[in-house]
Enzyme design. Structure first.
Site, PDB file in Angstrom:
ATOM      1  N   TYR A  55       0.821  -1.209   0.000  1.00  0.00           N
ATOM      2  CA  TYR A  55       0.000   0.000   0.000  1.00  0.00           C
ATOM      3  C   TYR A  55       0.865   1.273   0.000  1.00  0.00           C
ATOM      4  O   TYR A  55       1.580   1.561   0.963  1.00  0.00           O
ATOM      5  CB  TYR A  55      -0.951   0.016   1.195  1.00  0.00           C
ATOM      6  CG  TYR A  55      -1.881  -1.186   1.261  1.00  0.00           C
ATOM      7  CD1 TYR A  55      -2.195  -1.933   0.118  1.00  0.00           C
ATOM      8  CD2 TYR A  55      -2.458  -1.574   2.456  1.00  0.00           C
ATOM      9  CE1 TYR A  55      -3.045  -3.026   0.174  1.00  0.00           C
ATOM     10  CE2 TYR A  55      -3.323  -2.670   2.520  1.00  0.00           C
ATOM     11  CZ  TYR A  55      -3.594  -3.392   1.371  1.00  0.00           C
ATOM     12  OH  TYR A  55      -4.439  -4.477   1.440  1.00  0.00           O
ATOM     13  N   HIS A 126       0.284 -11.930   0.904  1.00  0.00           N
ATOM     14  CA  HIS A 126      -0.724 -11.086   0.261  1.00  0.00           C
ATOM     15  C   HIS A 126      -1.356 -11.790  -0.951  1.00  0.00           C
ATOM     16  O   HIS A 126      -2.552 -11.681  -1.200  1.00  0.00           O
ATOM     17  CB  HIS A 126      -0.060  -9.762  -0.158  1.00  0.00           C
ATOM     18  CG  HIS A 126      -1.005  -8.609  -0.272  1.00  0.00           C
ATOM     19  ND1 HIS A 126      -0.589  -7.320  -0.126  1.00  0.00           N
ATOM     20  CD2 HIS A 126      -2.321  -8.534  -0.531  1.00  0.00           C
ATOM     21  CE1 HIS A 126      -1.629  -6.497  -0.290  1.00  0.00           C
ATOM     22  NE2 HIS A 126      -2.686  -7.219  -0.532  1.00  0.00           N
ATOM     23  N   SER A 205     -12.815  -5.392   1.309  1.00  0.00           N
ATOM     24  CA  SER A 205     -13.783  -4.695   0.441  1.00  0.00           C
ATOM     25  C   SER A 205     -15.225  -5.027   0.846  1.00  0.00           C
ATOM     26  O   SER A 205     -16.065  -5.371   0.011  1.00  0.00           O
ATOM     27  CB  SER A 205     -13.537  -5.025  -1.036  1.00  0.00           C
ATOM     28  OG  SER A 205     -12.228  -4.661  -1.427  1.00  0.00           O
ATOM     29  N   PRO A 206     -15.539  -4.901   2.143  1.00  0.00           N
ATOM     30  CA  PRO A 206     -16.848  -5.357   2.645  1.00  0.00           C
ATOM     31  C   PRO A 206     -18.022  -4.472   2.235  1.00  0.00           C
ATOM     32  O   PRO A 206     -19.159  -4.940   2.257  1.00  0.00           O
ATOM     33  CB  PRO A 206     -16.660  -5.318   4.168  1.00  0.00           C
ATOM     34  CG  PRO A 206     -15.633  -4.246   4.379  1.00  0.00           C
ATOM     35  CD  PRO A 206     -14.697  -4.361   3.224  1.00  0.00           C
ATOM     36  N   ARG A 209     -16.417  -1.643  -2.232  1.00  0.00           N
ATOM     37  CA  ARG A 209     -15.587  -0.538  -2.727  1.00  0.00           C
ATOM     38  C   ARG A 209     -16.412   0.747  -2.892  1.00  0.00           C
ATOM     39  O   ARG A 209     -16.221   1.510  -3.820  1.00  0.00           O
ATOM     40  CB  ARG A 209     -14.889  -0.939  -4.035  1.00  0.00           C
ATOM     41  CG  ARG A 209     -14.029  -2.219  -3.860  1.00  0.00           C
ATOM     42  CD  ARG A 209     -13.293  -2.596  -5.098  1.00  0.00           C
ATOM     43  NE  ARG A 209     -12.639  -3.906  -4.984  1.00  0.00           N
ATOM     44  CZ  ARG A 209     -11.368  -4.124  -4.623  1.00  0.00           C
ATOM     45  NH1 ARG A 209     -10.600  -3.118  -4.316  1.00  0.00           N
ATOM     46  NH2 ARG A 209     -10.875  -5.336  -4.564  1.00  0.00           N
ATOM     47  N   GLY A 210     -17.351   0.903  -1.962  1.00  0.00           N
ATOM     48  CA  GLY A 210     -18.176   2.116  -1.944  1.00  0.00           C
ATOM     49  C   GLY A 210     -19.530   1.930  -2.607  1.00  0.00           C
ATOM     50  O   GLY A 210     -20.468   2.679  -2.326  1.00  0.00           O
ATOM     51  N   PHE A 211     -19.669   0.916  -3.469  1.00  0.00           N
ATOM     52  CA  PHE A 211     -20.935   0.752  -4.203  1.00  0.00           C
ATOM     53  C   PHE A 211     -22.110   0.578  -3.245  1.00  0.00           C
ATOM     54  O   PHE A 211     -23.155   1.212  -3.405  1.00  0.00           O
ATOM     55  CB  PHE A 211     -20.851  -0.448  -5.173  1.00  0.00           C
ATOM     56  CG  PHE A 211     -22.153  -0.705  -5.869  1.00  0.00           C
ATOM     57  CD1 PHE A 211     -22.569   0.108  -6.909  1.00  0.00           C
ATOM     58  CD2 PHE A 211     -22.993  -1.736  -5.455  1.00  0.00           C
ATOM     59  CE1 PHE A 211     -23.793  -0.091  -7.527  1.00  0.00           C
ATOM     60  CE2 PHE A 211     -24.217  -1.952  -6.067  1.00  0.00           C
ATOM     61  CZ  PHE A 211     -24.619  -1.122  -7.105  1.00  0.00           C
TER      62      PHE A 211
END
Ligand SMILES: NC(=O)c1ccc[n+]([C@@H]2O[C@H](COP(=O)([O-])OP(=O)(O)OC[C@H]3O[C@@H](n4cnc5c(N)ncnc54)[C@H](OP(=O)(O)O)[C@@H]3O)[C@@H](O)[C@H]2O)c1
Length: 333
Positions: A55, A126, A205-206, A209-211
């Site tokens: 990251y 990872h 990504s629970p 991713r913002g959707f």
């Protein structure tokens, strides 16, 4: 803050995905803003923090290390190696998956320096590097435990089969795979394998991713470097179709007395008691909203309607591009 168990650690039921403070969704926030989010998470009782060598090519670990070092004893610090930035002869740093034992050990030592700590509580591979048997990469993680550099080990984006092979080499404490209403792959086998083997499941990504926060309305306005631009679900035609799910989804959130983001997180917490979601955010108000999902109670009837509404069959587009798919464990079941 409710808690969950991850191996020997008792952690906040919702952790913080720190990636977003340095990476992924367009231009990252300033270091000051990143620090604000991390301090707000600490103040709100978050005790599980997730970062990685990848990251910001080390910048995220540097930020997390600087801000959290005086709270080191209060938190479960998680990082990842085996995929990191490597600077080529042309001076350009690129993301490289490298699961060779010597690379994993080097990645971990670099992470320890950046995180300003002697030991990482949970250290993940990872990505499984398909050029290296998983047993060899797990052997390197095991050596890091022996050397006292990491307390426990985990794997990210792995199938149940790969998990079982690795677990035979050294006990795996956690699997970190993508899991949300619109990404259900773990329901095929990985969740059951974790349950059987007593392994925690960290859901990345629970909030899709913002959707599922109703936060992505027009994909053409996403910044050039936003990784969602490479994801089929966010291609304009697919996104247009996916947006049609949101009015009914938001109605379910209203019925449950919560926000859309909270509904996505509460659903995960209701699925199994060994799941720990790690939403990522750059904003303190979003963080507070996400953490409050721990108190949302969902009735069985609503859960059923929710699952029928948003699932892999009702969503248009794959989660990853073909190229990214090739980098994850065959099907990530
Ligand atoms: N192991 C892996 O390979 C892997 C891969 C991806 C991610 N991860 C980890 O998982 C963490 C989370 O994943 P993610 O960031 O990809 O996906 P995510 O948590 O599902 O979604 C993050 C996005 O949702 C938005 N958001 C979050 N809460 C919101 C709220 N309450 N209202 C409106 N928008 C909200 C954020 O925007 P704002 O900044 O505006 O809030 C951000 O754009 C990462 O930080 C990372 O630690 C791991």
């Amino acid at each position: 803050m409710k808690t969950r168990t991850v191996g020997p650690f008792t952690v906040s039921a919702i952790g913080l995905g720190c990636m977003n403070l340095s990476h992924a969704y367009g231009v990252p926030p300033s270091a000051e803003q990143g620090e604000k989010v991390l301090r707000a998470a600490l103040d709100s009782g978050v005790t599980l923090f997730d970062t990685a060598a990848l990251y910001g090519f080390g910048a995220n670990e540097t930020l997390v290390g600087r801000v959290l070092k005086s709270h080191r004893q209060e938190i479960t610090l998680c990082s990842k190696g085996g995929m990191a930035g490597v600077t080529g002869d042309d001076g350009v740093t690129r993301r490289v998956i490298d699961g060779r034992p010597e690379s994993i050990i080097r990645n971990c030592e670099d992470s320890l320096r950046r995180l300003q700590t002697d030991v990482i509580d949970l250290y993940y591979l990872h990505r499984w590097d398909k050029k290296v048997p998983i047993e060899e990469s797990t052997g390197a993680l095991s050596r890091l435990v022996e050397q006292g550099k990491v307390r426990t080990i985990g794997l990210s984006e792995v199938s149940a089969g790969t998990l079982r092979k690795a677990h035979a080499v050294h006990p795996i404490t956690a699997v970190q795979n993508e899991y949300s209403l619109w990404t259900r792959n773990p329901e095929i086998a990985a969740l059951d394998a974790c349950q059987e083997l007593g392994i925690a499941f960290v859901a990345f990504s629970p909030v899709a991713r913002g959707f599922l926060c109703d936060a992505v309305h027009d994909v053409t306005t996403l910044e050039a470097k936003d990784i969602r631009r490479t994801m089929p679900r966010f291609e304009p035609a697919n996104h247009e179709r996916n947006l049609k799910l949101l009015p009914a989804y938001k109605a379910l959130a209203r019925e449950a007395g919560c926000t859309p983001a909270q509904l996505a997180l509460a659903w995960l917490l209701h699925k199994r008691d060994f799941i720990v979601p790690i939403p990522g955010t750059t904003r303190v108000d979003h963080l507070q909203e996400d953490l409050a999902a721990g108190d949302v109670k969902l009735e069985p009837g609503l859960l059923q309607r929710l699952e029928a509404l948003v699932n892999e069959k009702t969503v248009a587009g794959n989660r990853y591009s073909e190229q990214s798919n090739r980098e994850v464990d065959a099907e990530t079941f």
